[in-house]
Design an enzyme around this catalytic site. Structure first.
Site, PDB file in Angstrom:
ATOM      1  N   ARG A 119      -6.710 -12.933  13.076  1.00  0.00           N
ATOM      2  CA  ARG A 119      -5.941 -13.809  12.191  1.00  0.00           C
ATOM      3  C   ARG A 119      -6.326 -15.270  12.382  1.00  0.00           C
ATOM      4  O   ARG A 119      -6.047 -16.098  11.533  1.00  0.00           O
ATOM      5  CB  ARG A 119      -4.441 -13.664  12.496  1.00  0.00           C
ATOM      6  CG  ARG A 119      -3.830 -12.366  11.981  1.00  0.00           C
ATOM      7  CD  ARG A 119      -3.215 -12.580  10.602  1.00  0.00           C
ATOM      8  NE  ARG A 119      -2.991 -11.322   9.891  1.00  0.00           N
ATOM      9  CZ  ARG A 119      -1.953 -10.528  10.082  1.00  0.00           C
ATOM     10  NH1 ARG A 119      -1.035 -10.849  10.960  1.00  0.00           N
ATOM     11  NH2 ARG A 119      -1.819  -9.425   9.387  1.00  0.00           N
ATOM     12  N   ARG A 177       4.475 -14.219   0.486  1.00  0.00           N
ATOM     13  CA  ARG A 177       3.598 -13.381   1.312  1.00  0.00           C
ATOM     14  C   ARG A 177       2.143 -13.566   0.890  1.00  0.00           C
ATOM     15  O   ARG A 177       1.224 -13.592   1.720  1.00  0.00           O
ATOM     16  CB  ARG A 177       3.991 -11.901   1.180  1.00  0.00           C
ATOM     17  CG  ARG A 177       5.200 -11.529   2.034  1.00  0.00           C
ATOM     18  CD  ARG A 177       5.829 -10.221   1.584  1.00  0.00           C
ATOM     19  NE  ARG A 177       4.947  -9.073   1.740  1.00  0.00           N
ATOM     20  CZ  ARG A 177       5.065  -7.949   1.025  1.00  0.00           C
ATOM     21  NH1 ARG A 177       6.022  -7.832   0.099  1.00  0.00           N
ATOM     22  NH2 ARG A 177       4.250  -6.951   1.221  1.00  0.00           N
ATOM     23  N   ARG A 216       5.913  -1.300  -7.163  1.00  0.00           N
ATOM     24  CA  ARG A 216       6.068  -0.499  -5.962  1.00  0.00           C
ATOM     25  C   ARG A 216       7.497  -0.614  -5.431  1.00  0.00           C
ATOM     26  O   ARG A 216       8.075   0.360  -4.951  1.00  0.00           O
ATOM     27  CB  ARG A 216       5.075  -0.997  -4.894  1.00  0.00           C
ATOM     28  CG  ARG A 216       4.999  -0.147  -3.662  1.00  0.00           C
ATOM     29  CD  ARG A 216       3.821  -0.535  -2.783  1.00  0.00           C
ATOM     30  NE  ARG A 216       4.170  -1.606  -1.852  1.00  0.00           N
ATOM     31  CZ  ARG A 216       3.310  -2.135  -0.981  1.00  0.00           C
ATOM     32  NH1 ARG A 216       2.052  -1.736  -0.950  1.00  0.00           N
ATOM     33  NH2 ARG A 216       3.687  -3.094  -0.159  1.00  0.00           N
ATOM     34  N   ARG A 255      11.282  -0.932  -0.195  1.00  0.00           N
ATOM     35  CA  ARG A 255      11.047  -2.065   0.710  1.00  0.00           C
ATOM     36  C   ARG A 255      11.642  -3.323   0.084  1.00  0.00           C
ATOM     37  O   ARG A 255      11.239  -3.724  -1.009  1.00  0.00           O
ATOM     38  CB  ARG A 255       9.535  -2.261   0.921  1.00  0.00           C
ATOM     39  CG  ARG A 255       8.970  -1.335   1.959  1.00  0.00           C
ATOM     40  CD  ARG A 255       7.473  -1.503   2.073  1.00  0.00           C
ATOM     41  NE  ARG A 255       7.078  -2.857   2.499  1.00  0.00           N
ATOM     42  CZ  ARG A 255       5.856  -3.141   2.943  1.00  0.00           C
ATOM     43  NH1 ARG A 255       4.936  -2.214   3.002  1.00  0.00           N
ATOM     44  NH2 ARG A 255       5.566  -4.371   3.303  1.00  0.00           N
ATOM     45  N   LYS A 296      -5.291  -2.230   0.326  1.00  0.00           N
ATOM     46  CA  LYS A 296      -6.057  -2.212   1.561  1.00  0.00           C
ATOM     47  C   LYS A 296      -5.857  -0.893   2.321  1.00  0.00           C
ATOM     48  O   LYS A 296      -6.819  -0.274   2.778  1.00  0.00           O
ATOM     49  CB  LYS A 296      -5.602  -3.390   2.422  1.00  0.00           C
ATOM     50  CG  LYS A 296      -6.488  -3.706   3.575  1.00  0.00           C
ATOM     51  CD  LYS A 296      -6.098  -5.054   4.171  1.00  0.00           C
ATOM     52  CE  LYS A 296      -4.620  -5.065   4.538  1.00  0.00           C
ATOM     53  NZ  LYS A 296      -4.355  -5.335   5.939  1.00  0.00           N
TER      54      LYS A 296
END
Ligand code: IMP
Ligand code: MG
Length: 368
Positions: free
Chosen positions: A267, A324, A306, A312, A192
Site C-alpha cells: 500500500r 472508498r 451489488r 454490505r 478484482k
C-alpha cells in the site's frame, strides 16, 4: 532486471546499503590502524571498487598494492586458484590488510594467506565487502565483514559475470527462477476478486490476500497474529514488519509455487520495498503491478447494484462508495508511480464481460 551475456539479474543490494557497510568497515580500520602504516593488499579484479572506497576513507598513512587471483569461471568456482599478478613488496614485518570484494568458499583467501605466510607475514587482517558465510569452509577468521549474503551469484560493485557487470553501482543477483509475481490492484467494484480467482487457476498461482492472511493468523492465534491483534486492539496500524513477516510465512508455505498474486499489499512505497526484498530473498521479484481500470460512474453503479443483494452496508451508500474509490486512487497513485518507474505498471481495461477482462489480463501476463 538486467541482462549480462545470457543471464538475467535482479536488484539485490542497494548502493546505500553498500555505502553503510563500507563506512562501518572503514571506521574500524581507521581506529585499529591509527598509529600504523598499513599495507592494503587488494585482490584483483573484483576488489578494485571496494578498495578505492576504503582507501578514500582511510585517514592515516598507508600503502596500497594489488595481487591478482582467479578461481571463477562463469558463475561457478573452479576450486583452483591461480596467481596472475604476484606480490613484489617486502611484507615480512608489515601491517597487512587484505581487501576482498567477496569471500565465498574461502579458497582464494586460503591461497593468499599461504602466499603471505611464505613471505614471512604472519599477522594480516582480512576485510571483505561481501561474505557467503553459508558456504565458507575455512577456519581463517574474517576480521572486517561488510554484508553477509546467502549463497547466490551476484554481480556489480566490482564483481562480474564473465567480465560484465563490474561497473554497476548496485549489486544484482542471478534471477534463479521464473516465477510470475503479480501485484493486483483494482478499485472497489472492479472485479478484482473474480479475476484473481480466475488467474490463480489459469496460471497456477497462489493468491495471497493480506486481509485473509491477517484474519487467518489472528483466528489461529499464531505468534504474528497475536502480535498484529495487539496493535489492532489498541487502534494502531500493524507495523509493516509484522505484515511482511506474515506474508513471508505464506510465501514459505509454498516453496514450489509458480508465483503469487498479492492482493491488498503493498500500500506504500516502504511496503513495496519490503516486498521487493522478500521476493529477492527467494531469488525472484515482482513481475508486474496489474491494475483494473474502471470509470468511477461504472463502479458506483456496480456497487449500488451489488448492495441491493450483498447486504454490505458500505455498498449501499453512494457517498461511502465514492469515498472508498477516492481512497483507492490516493493509495494507488503512489504505487502506480513506483512500479511505472520500473516499467512494471500495467493498467487493464476492467469494463466488459468477465472472460473478456481475463483475456486482457492474460495478454499482459503472457507478455511479461
Ligand atoms: P572463493 O575462493 O570461493 O572464496 O571465491 C572468491 C572469488 O570468487 C571472489 O574473489 C570472486 O572473484 C569470485 N566470486 C565468488 N562469488 C562470486 C559471486 O557471487 N559473483 C562474482 N564473483 C564471485
Ligand atoms: Mg575476488
Amino acid at each position: 532486471m538486467i541482462k549480462l551475456h545470457d543471464l538475467q539479474f535482479i536488484p539485490f543490494i542497494t548502493e546505500d546499503e553498500i555505502i553503510v557497510a563500507i563506512d562501518k568497515i572503514s571506521e574500524k580500520l581507521n581506529k585499529d590502524f591509527a598509529d600504523k602504516t598499513p599495507l592494503f593488499i587488494s585482490v584483483l579484479n573484483g576488489a578494485f571498487m571496494f578498495t578505492s572506497e576504503v582507501i578514500k576513507r582511510f585517514n592515516h598513512d598507508c600503502e596500497v598494492t594489488f595481487v591478482k587471483l582467479s578461481s571463477y569461471q562463469g558463475t561457478k568456482t573452479t576450486h583452483q586458484v591461480q596467481q596472475l599478478i604476484g606480490l613484489e613488496e617486502n611484507i615480512s614485518d608489515r601491517d597487512v590488510i587484505i581487501l576482498e570484494d567477496i569471500v565465498d568458499t574461502g579458497n582464494t583467501i586460503e591461497v593468499l594467506s599461504n602466499i603471505l605466510k611464505d613471505k614471512g607475514c604472519t599477522t594480516f587482517k582480512i576485510a571483505t565487502l561481501f561474505f557467503k558465510s553459508e558456504v565458507y569452509t575455512k577456519q581463517i577468521n574474517i576480521d572486517y565483514l561488510g554484508i553477509d549474503i546467502p549463497n547466490r551469484f551476484i554481480v556489480g560493485y566490482g564483481l562480474d559475470y564473465n567480465g560484465l557487470g563490474r561497473n554497476l553501482t548496485e549489486v544484482y543477483q542471478l534471477k534463479s527462477n521464473t516465477m510470475t509475481n503479480l501485484v493486483l490492484f483494482g478499485p472497489p467494484g472492479a472485479g478484482k476478486g473474480t479475476q484473481a480467482e480466475v488467474l490463480k487457476q489459469k496460471y497456477d498461482l497462489i493468491h495471497i490476500s493480506t486481509g485473509d492472511v491477517f484474519r487467518y493468523n489472528i483466528k489461529n492465534a499464531t505468534d504474528l497474529g497475536t502480535l498484529a491483534k495487539s496493535y489492532i486492539d489498541k487502534g494502531q496500524l500493524v507495523p509493516d514488519e509484522v505484515t511482511i513477516n506474515m506474508l513471508n510465512a505464506e510465501v514459505d508455505k509454498n516453496p514450489d509455487a509458480k508465483g503469487f498474486i498479492f492482493d491488498g499489499f503493498p500500500r506504500t512505497e516502504d511496503q513495496a520495498d519490503s516486498l521487493a526484498k522478500l521476493l529477492a530473498s527467494k531469488g525472484s521479484e515482482v513481475s508486474a503491478m496489474v491494475a483494473l481500470e474502471v470509470e468511477d460512474e461504472v463502479l458506483v453503479q456496480r456497487l449500488l447494484e451489488r448492495g441491493k443483494t450483498s447486504g454490505r452496508p458500505d455498498d449501499a451508500d453512494e457517498r461511502i462508495i465514492r469515498n472508498r474509490i477516492k481512497v483507492y486512487y490516493n493509495e494507488t497513485a503512489i504505487l502506480k508511480n513506483y512500479y511505472q518507474k520500473q516499467d512494471k505498471y500495467f493498467g487493464v481495461d476492467g469494463v466488459g464481460a468477465i472472460d473478456e477482462i481475463t483475456e486482457r489480463l492474460s495478454n499482459t501476463i503472457d507478455s511479461l
